[in-house]
Design an enzyme around this catalytic site. Sequence first.
Site, PDB file in Angstrom:
ATOM      1  N   THR A   1     -50.080 -13.125  -8.376  1.00 19.72           N
ATOM      2  CA  THR A   1     -50.231 -14.586  -8.460  1.00 19.72           C
ATOM      3  C   THR A   1     -51.703 -14.984  -8.538  1.00 19.72           C
ATOM      4  OG1 THR A   1     -50.264 -14.813  -6.046  1.00 19.72           O
ATOM      5  CG2 THR A   1     -48.122 -15.028  -7.150  1.00 19.72           C
ATOM      6  N   TYR A  15     -52.620 -26.318  -3.552  1.00 22.19           N
ATOM      7  CA  TYR A  15     -52.335 -24.964  -4.025  1.00 22.19           C
ATOM      8  C   TYR A  15     -51.057 -25.002  -4.843  1.00 22.19           C
ATOM      9  CZ  TYR A  15     -51.400 -19.857  -3.519  1.00 22.19           C
ATOM     10  OH  TYR A  15     -51.173 -18.511  -3.731  1.00 22.19           O
ATOM     11  N   HIS A  25     -42.087 -11.184   1.804  1.00 23.04           N
ATOM     12  CA  HIS A  25     -42.973 -11.591   0.710  1.00 23.04           C
ATOM     13  C   HIS A  25     -43.944 -10.509   0.230  1.00 23.04           C
ATOM     14  CE1 HIS A  25     -44.768 -14.288  -2.029  1.00 23.04           C
ATOM     15  NE2 HIS A  25     -44.646 -15.395  -1.346  1.00 23.04           N
TER      16      HIS A  25
END
Length: 793
Positions: free
Chosen positions: A612, A599, A483
Site C-alpha cells: 500500500t 489517510y 492484517h
Amino acid sequence: MPAHSSPISGMAEAHQAVAFQFTVTPEGIDLQLSHQALREIYLSGLRSWKKKFIRLKNSVITGVYPASPSSWLFVVIAILATMYTRSDPSMGLIAKIQEHLPVSQSMSAQCQTVLSAVLFSTLLWLSLIFTMRMCLKQLLSYHRWMFEQRGKMSNTTKVWLTLVRIFSGRQPLLYSYQGSLPNLPVPAVKDTIKRFLESVQPLKSPEEFERLTSLAAEFESSLGNRLQWYLKLKSLWASNYVSDWWEEYIYLRGRSPIMVNSNYYGMDFLYVTPTPIQAARAGNTLHAAFMYRRKLNREEIKPSRVPGTIIPLCAAQCERMFHTTRTPGEETDVVQHWQDSDYVAVYHRGRYFRLRMYSAGRLLSPREVESQVQKILDDPSPPASGEEKLGSLTAGDRIPWAKARKEYFSSGVNKRSLDCIEKAAFFVTLDDDEQGMMGDDPAASLDRYAKSLLHGKCYDRWFDKSFSVVIYKNGKNGLNAEHSWADAPVVAHLWEYVLATDSFQLGYNEEGHCKGEVDASLARPQRLSWDITPECQEQISQSLAVAQALANDVDFHVFSFRDFGKGMIKKCRISPDAFIQLALQLAYYRDKGTFCLTYEASMTRLFREGRTETVRSCSNESCAFIRALEGGEGAEVCRRLLRQASDKHQSLYRNAMTGTGIDRHLFCLYVVSKYLDVESPFLKEVLSEPWRLSTSQTPVQQVELFDLVNHPEYVSCGGGFGPVADDGYGVSYIIVGENMINFHISCKHSCPQTDSHKYGGLIKQALMDLVQLFCPDQKEPSRTDQKQTKKDL
C-alpha cells in the site's frame, strides 16, 4: 487438569485407530490390519502427491512464462530442420558444444550432433524467455497511460498497449506475471519533500509551515542523501524496498493488541441470509472456502488486474492466505505459514474442535460439512477449566501472550492443541448470537453486527489466524482478518468468491439444508484437550480485561447511503472516489471547524511484492473548495473548485499507485536512520503526526459473480476497521452497483470530540450538498429500496 473427553472426541479417537495392531502370544505374533485406516493413509498420500505434482507443473509453466513449455519443442524442431537443410543457424556454436560434450566414444557422430543441437536449442529458448520477460518488465514500468484523459489515448500508449498484449502470452496462471513485474522505484528525496510540504501546507499556520520547510531543507541537504544511498542499494538487492520493513515495523513489532487496532472484518450480504440454519450456512461457506483454496493451489485464479485494463497486479500476498498464523514474540511477532492443512479449527460455546474437511483424499461435500458442524453444535460437553476464554490471549497485549505461550503452551497437551489451531487452514467460530440487519431498529443492529465481527466477546475469535470465519445462530456470516500477511483487497477477493459460490453455485434445498449426501462412516470432529493452570488462567483474565476495555471503547456506525450512487456521480463527470473523499473532508470540517491530515489507502501492486501507499487526500485544492462552499460562494465557483479538487485527488492517487507517493519513502528513510543510529528532527516530526481521518475504499473486484440487475438484494455490505487515532475516525466505504454506497465508521467513546453517528449524519448531508451543485432539482430514487425484500434475517 486436562479436559474431559467429550463423546465426540472419544468416538473420534476410536474411529481413527492406528492402521495395524499386534499382540505377542504364546503361539506367536498376532497382527491385525485395519483396511479402512490403510485406505485413508493411501488416499491421503495420493492427494498429497497430486498436490506436489500440480505445484511442480505450475512452477515450470510460471517459470518459462510468457513462453510455454511446448514452445521448447518448436524451437528444437526448427533448429534441427534448419540443420537438415545443411545450414548452421548457430554460427558454429553447435560444433563448439559438440567438441566439449562429455559423452562416451560409443555414441555416433550423428547422435552427438543432435544432442548438441538440442542443447543449443534449449539455451536459445531460455535466452528468448529471458529477453521476453525483460521486455515485458520494461513495458510494465511505463505508467503514463494512467495520467492520460479517459478516451484520449496517445499514440505512444496505443503502441505500448499492443506490445504488452504481444509479450503477455496467453492463459496466464495466478503467479505467471510475478517475474515480469517491475521493482518499486525509489523517488528522489527532493521530490518527496516537495510533495510532502505541499500536502501539509493547508494544515499548518504560516509560521509552522516556515519552520517545517526549514527542517525539510536541512534534511534534504545533509542526512537525506546519505539515507537515500542505502535505500537505493536495498532496491537493487531486494524485490521491494518497502514491504518487508512495512510488515515488520508497522505490524509485527507492534506490542499493543491486534484486535481492533490492526485486524479488520468483512460482512455478509446486506439484505439476504441464504439459509437460517447455522450448520447449513457453515457447510456451504467452509466448502466454498476450500474450493477457493483448491483454485489457489492450482493457480487457476485469474491474475488480478487494474480494473478495465490488461495490466497485471502482484499476487504475492495470496501465498499466505491459508494455514497461516501470526505467532507472538516478546520483541516481534512472526508470521508462520505451512504448506497444507486438511482441517479447520472450530470454536463453539467455549470448546475447541478439529473439523477435518477431507475424507479418503476427497473434499467433504457441503451436506457432509453441515452434518459435522451439527455434531459440534449438539455436543453437550462443557468447556475445560480455562478453555472458554483462552482466545483472549490473542486479543490482549502481545508481550503477555508471548510469555504465556512460551511458559504454558510449549509442551504436552497444550502444545498439541495450540499447534492444531495454528496449523489449521483457518479458524471458524460458531457464534450463539444472532446478527445482521434485523428487528425494529435495523440501523442499530448493523452497528452491533460490525462490533461483533471486529472483536466479538474478545475471547471467541482467534485473532492471530490469517482469517477467522464467523457463522451466527441465524445463518448470518462474516470474517475477521489479521492484517500483517496481506491487505484487505486480497481477503475481499476470497470473500466475494465464498459469498457468490455459497448462494449461486452450491445453494440449499427447500428446507434450507445443504445439497448432497452424507457418508455415514465419517469420523466425528475431534475435541481439543487443554491443561490450563491457575497461573495461566490469571493471565487469560488479564488479557481479557485489556481486550474488553478496548472493545467497549469502540464506537461503530454502519449505514447504507441509497439516495444516489456511482451512476449519478459519473453523470457529474467526477471520480466517485474523489467525490466521496471530498464529502468525508467536508463532513469533518463541519464537525470540527478545521481540516486534518487524511489517510486514504492506495495499492502499489503494479510492482513486485507491492502493498500500500498513502494518498494524502486533504490538499490545497480540497480545502479551497470546502472554504468556498461553506463561505457561500456561487454554485459556478464551487463547481469549478470541486473539479480542481477532484483532478488533484486523481493525480495524488495515481502518483501513489505508480511509486511516487510520500509516506512509504519517508518511512523507509526513517528506518535507515534508526539502523544508522542517527536522529532526524524532520523525519521524527513527520512520522509522529496523527491521522485523524483514516479512510479506505473496499473495491468490488469480481463483478461478474454478482447479478445486481436481476438480484439487487444480493449486495455486499463491505467491511471496516477500528479507529487509527484516539481522537480520530476510521472510515471504510464500498461502492455497490450504481445506486448504493455503504459506510463503516469507527471512533472511540473515550474521546468526547468524536461521535460515529453524528459524523455519519454529516457524511450523508455532505454527499447531498455536493450532488446538489450539479443536479439542484434532481434526486435519483434508490432502486434497491424499491426492490428490497423482507425475507431476510
